[in-house]
Design a protein around this motif. Structure first.
Motif, PDB file in Angstrom:
ATOM      1  N   VAL A  40      -6.168  -9.543 -14.705  1.00 52.31           N
ATOM      2  CA  VAL A  40      -5.599  -8.417 -13.979  1.00 52.31           C
ATOM      3  C   VAL A  40      -5.854  -8.616 -12.490  1.00 52.31           C
ATOM      4  N   LEU A  41      -4.794  -8.509 -11.713  1.00 49.94           N
ATOM      5  CA  LEU A  41      -4.899  -8.545 -10.256  1.00 49.94           C
ATOM      6  C   LEU A  41      -4.481  -7.170  -9.745  1.00 49.94           C
ATOM      7  N   ASP A  42      -5.475  -6.343  -9.431  1.00 50.70           N
ATOM      8  CA  ASP A  42      -5.222  -4.991  -8.958  1.00 50.70           C
ATOM      9  C   ASP A  42      -5.219  -4.981  -7.434  1.00 50.70           C
ATOM     10  N   GLY A  43      -4.253  -4.308  -6.859  1.00 46.69           N
ATOM     11  CA  GLY A  43      -4.096  -4.297  -5.409  1.00 46.69           C
ATOM     12  C   GLY A  43      -5.337  -3.898  -4.649  1.00 46.69           C
ATOM     13  N   ASP A  44      -6.021  -2.849  -5.098  1.00 45.65           N
ATOM     14  CA  ASP A  44      -7.233  -2.386  -4.407  1.00 45.65           C
ATOM     15  C   ASP A  44      -8.342  -3.430  -4.470  1.00 45.65           C
ATOM     16  N   VAL A  45      -8.527  -4.047  -5.621  1.00 49.80           N
ATOM     17  CA  VAL A  45      -9.579  -5.049  -5.802  1.00 49.80           C
ATOM     18  C   VAL A  45      -9.270  -6.298  -4.974  1.00 49.80           C
ATOM     19  N   VAL A  46      -8.007  -6.715  -4.981  1.00 49.24           N
ATOM     20  CA  VAL A  46      -7.610  -7.902  -4.210  1.00 49.24           C
ATOM     21  C   VAL A  46      -7.822  -7.666  -2.717  1.00 49.24           C
ATOM     22  N   ARG A  47      -7.484  -6.472  -2.240  1.00 49.22           N
ATOM     23  CA  ARG A  47      -7.665  -6.155  -0.817  1.00 49.22           C
ATOM     24  C   ARG A  47      -9.127  -6.276  -0.406  1.00 49.22           C
ATOM     25  N   GLN A  48     -10.046  -5.905  -1.293  1.00 49.15           N
ATOM     26  CA  GLN A  48     -11.480  -5.965  -0.975  1.00 49.15           C
ATOM     27  C   GLN A  48     -12.018  -7.388  -1.010  1.00 49.15           C
ATOM     28  N   ASN A  49     -11.406  -8.266  -1.791  1.00 50.98           N
ATOM     29  CA  ASN A  49     -11.973  -9.590  -2.010  1.00 50.98           C
ATOM     30  C   ASN A  49     -11.147 -10.739  -1.441  1.00 50.98           C
ATOM     31  N   GLU A  59       3.794  -7.635   8.279  1.00 51.06           N
ATOM     32  CA  GLU A  59       3.405  -9.039   8.184  1.00 51.06           C
ATOM     33  C   GLU A  59       2.175  -9.211   7.292  1.00 51.06           C
ATOM     34  N   ASP A  60       1.169  -8.357   7.481  1.00 48.98           N
ATOM     35  CA  ASP A  60      -0.043  -8.464   6.680  1.00 48.98           C
ATOM     36  C   ASP A  60       0.193  -8.045   5.229  1.00 48.98           C
ATOM     37  N   ARG A  61       1.054  -7.064   5.020  1.00 49.36           N
ATOM     38  CA  ARG A  61       1.390  -6.688   3.640  1.00 49.36           C
ATOM     39  C   ARG A  61       2.071  -7.853   2.932  1.00 49.36           C
ATOM     40  N   ASP A  62       3.000  -8.508   3.637  1.00 51.74           N
ATOM     41  CA  ASP A  62       3.672  -9.671   3.046  1.00 51.74           C
ATOM     42  C   ASP A  62       2.665 -10.779   2.736  1.00 51.74           C
ATOM     43  N   GLU A  63       1.716 -11.000   3.651  1.00 51.62           N
ATOM     44  CA  GLU A  63       0.688 -12.027   3.424  1.00 51.62           C
ATOM     45  C   GLU A  63      -0.173 -11.668   2.217  1.00 51.62           C
ATOM     46  N   ASN A  64      -0.518 -10.401   2.076  1.00 52.02           N
ATOM     47  CA  ASN A  64      -1.283  -9.939   0.922  1.00 52.02           C
ATOM     48  C   ASN A  64      -0.533 -10.254  -0.375  1.00 52.02           C
ATOM     49  N   ILE A  65       0.754  -9.964  -0.392  1.00 52.45           N
ATOM     50  CA  ILE A  65       1.569 -10.222  -1.594  1.00 52.45           C
ATOM     51  C   ILE A  65       1.682 -11.720  -1.852  1.00 52.45           C
ATOM     52  N   ARG A  66       1.816 -12.525  -0.807  1.00 53.65           N
ATOM     53  CA  ARG A  66       1.849 -13.985  -0.986  1.00 53.65           C
ATOM     54  C   ARG A  66       0.552 -14.485  -1.618  1.00 53.65           C
ATOM     55  N   ARG A  67      -0.580 -13.971  -1.166  1.00 53.59           N
ATOM     56  CA  ARG A  67      -1.875 -14.386  -1.719  1.00 53.59           C
ATOM     57  C   ARG A  67      -1.982 -13.995  -3.192  1.00 53.59           C
ATOM     58  N   ILE A  68      -1.592 -12.766  -3.505  1.00 55.27           N
ATOM     59  CA  ILE A  68      -1.616 -12.322  -4.901  1.00 55.27           C
ATOM     60  C   ILE A  68      -0.671 -13.178  -5.729  1.00 55.27           C
ATOM     61  N   GLY A  69       0.505 -13.435  -5.183  1.00 58.38           N
ATOM     62  CA  GLY A  69       1.483 -14.277  -5.876  1.00 58.38           C
ATOM     63  C   GLY A  69       0.968 -15.686  -6.117  1.00 58.38           C
ATOM     64  N   PHE A  70       0.240 -16.247  -5.151  1.00 53.87           N
ATOM     65  CA  PHE A  70      -0.326 -17.582  -5.297  1.00 53.87           C
ATOM     66  C   PHE A  70      -1.300 -17.622  -6.479  1.00 53.87           C
ATOM     67  N   VAL A  71      -2.209 -16.651  -6.537  1.00 49.34           N
ATOM     68  CA  VAL A  71      -3.179 -16.602  -7.630  1.00 49.34           C
ATOM     69  C   VAL A  71      -2.463 -16.368  -8.961  1.00 49.34           C
ATOM     70  N   VAL A  84      -0.237  -7.733 -12.686  1.00 49.67           N
ATOM     71  CA  VAL A  84      -0.392  -7.451 -11.264  1.00 49.67           C
ATOM     72  C   VAL A  84      -0.016  -5.998 -11.021  1.00 49.67           C
ATOM     73  N   SER A  85      -0.933  -5.265 -10.427  1.00 47.53           N
ATOM     74  CA  SER A  85      -0.726  -3.853 -10.121  1.00 47.53           C
ATOM     75  C   SER A  85      -0.874  -3.678  -8.620  1.00 47.53           C
ATOM     76  N   VAL A  86       0.253  -3.637  -7.916  1.00 44.22           N
ATOM     77  CA  VAL A  86       0.216  -3.591  -6.455  1.00 44.22           C
ATOM     78  C   VAL A  86       1.477  -2.895  -5.940  1.00 44.22           C
ATOM     79  N   ILE A  87       1.336  -2.091  -4.907  1.00 43.21           N
ATOM     80  CA  ILE A  87       2.483  -1.340  -4.388  1.00 43.21           C
ATOM     81  C   ILE A  87       3.632  -2.283  -4.051  1.00 43.21           C
ATOM     82  N   SER A  88       3.367  -3.354  -3.329  1.00 42.30           N
ATOM     83  CA  SER A  88       4.370  -4.346  -2.903  1.00 42.30           C
ATOM     84  C   SER A  88       5.692  -3.678  -2.519  1.00 42.30           C
ATOM     85  N   PRO A  89       5.720  -3.007  -1.355  1.00 40.16           N
ATOM     86  CA  PRO A  89       6.846  -2.157  -1.011  1.00 40.16           C
ATOM     87  C   PRO A  89       8.145  -2.860  -0.610  1.00 40.16           C
ATOM     88  N   TYR A  90       8.088  -4.166  -0.304  1.00 36.96           N
ATOM     89  CA  TYR A  90       9.281  -4.810   0.262  1.00 36.96           C
ATOM     90  C   TYR A  90       9.943  -5.763  -0.725  1.00 36.96           C
TER      91      TYR A  90
END
Length: 192
Positions: A40-49, A59-71, A84-90
């Protein structure tokens, strides 16, 4: 369980409070009980780690999603079912991640903004409306609704079980999992 499990990313997108994490918890419990390898890749947990230090700019939201997508891609290609549980608005970045991963199911966890605000146990919407949080999705930053999600869960009209069953049925239809047996009555969940 399948003789050799196939990896897939199940990407739950939607507003904060729509029910993404709750549905993920149901799916994780159900699939683990059947012997599937799950991460499980949860948005809140990924943001902290993994994405500490990123802001909420586009730009940073997109980078966050790219990192989650990579994993998620690494896990998927190693035959893990990734939730994957993440807002990913775009839309554009969701599309980019979907194309890279390939084995990808986009789930739109749909609930009206008023419902999400009512469910808000962390008080984030209240802070956003008061101007204490800037660039909050659904308040002063946009959320681009998926145009053709693989599954849509309307959590203001469905139970968690009903929403999760839509996803499980899609996984079965696409051959990622075998048909699941009906859970036991003491499981606290009931299949439709």
């Amino acid at each position: 369980m399948l003789e050799k499990q196939r990896g897939v990313t199940i990407w739950l997108t939607g507003l904060s409070g729509a029910g993404k994490t709750t549905i993920c918890q149901f799916l994780e419990t159900e699939l683990r009980s059947q012997g599937y390898k799950i991460e499980v890749l949860d948005g809140d947990v990924v943001r902290q780690n993994l994405s500490k230090g990123l802001t909420f700019s586009k730009e940073d939201r997109d980078e966050n999603i790219r990192r989650i997508g990579f994993v998620a891609n690494l896990l998927t290609r190693n035959n893990v079912i990734v939730l994957v549980s993440v807002i990913s608005p775009y839309r554009e970045i969701r599309k980019e991640v979907k194309e890279k991963i390939g084995d990808f199911i986009e789930v739109y966890v749909n609930a009206p903004l008023e419902v999400c605000e009512h469910r808000d146990v962390k008080g984030l919407y209240k802070k956003a409306r008061a101007g204490e949080i800037k660039h909050f999705t659904g308040i002063d930053d946009l959320y681009e609704i998926p145009l053709a999600p693989d599954v849509e869960c309307q959590t203001n009209q469905e139970t968690v079980t009903q929403s999760a069953n839509k996803i499980l049925n899609k996984l079965e239809d696409l051959g990622y999992i075998n048909p699941l047996p009906l859970p036991q009555l003491n499981n606290n969940y009931s299949r439709i």
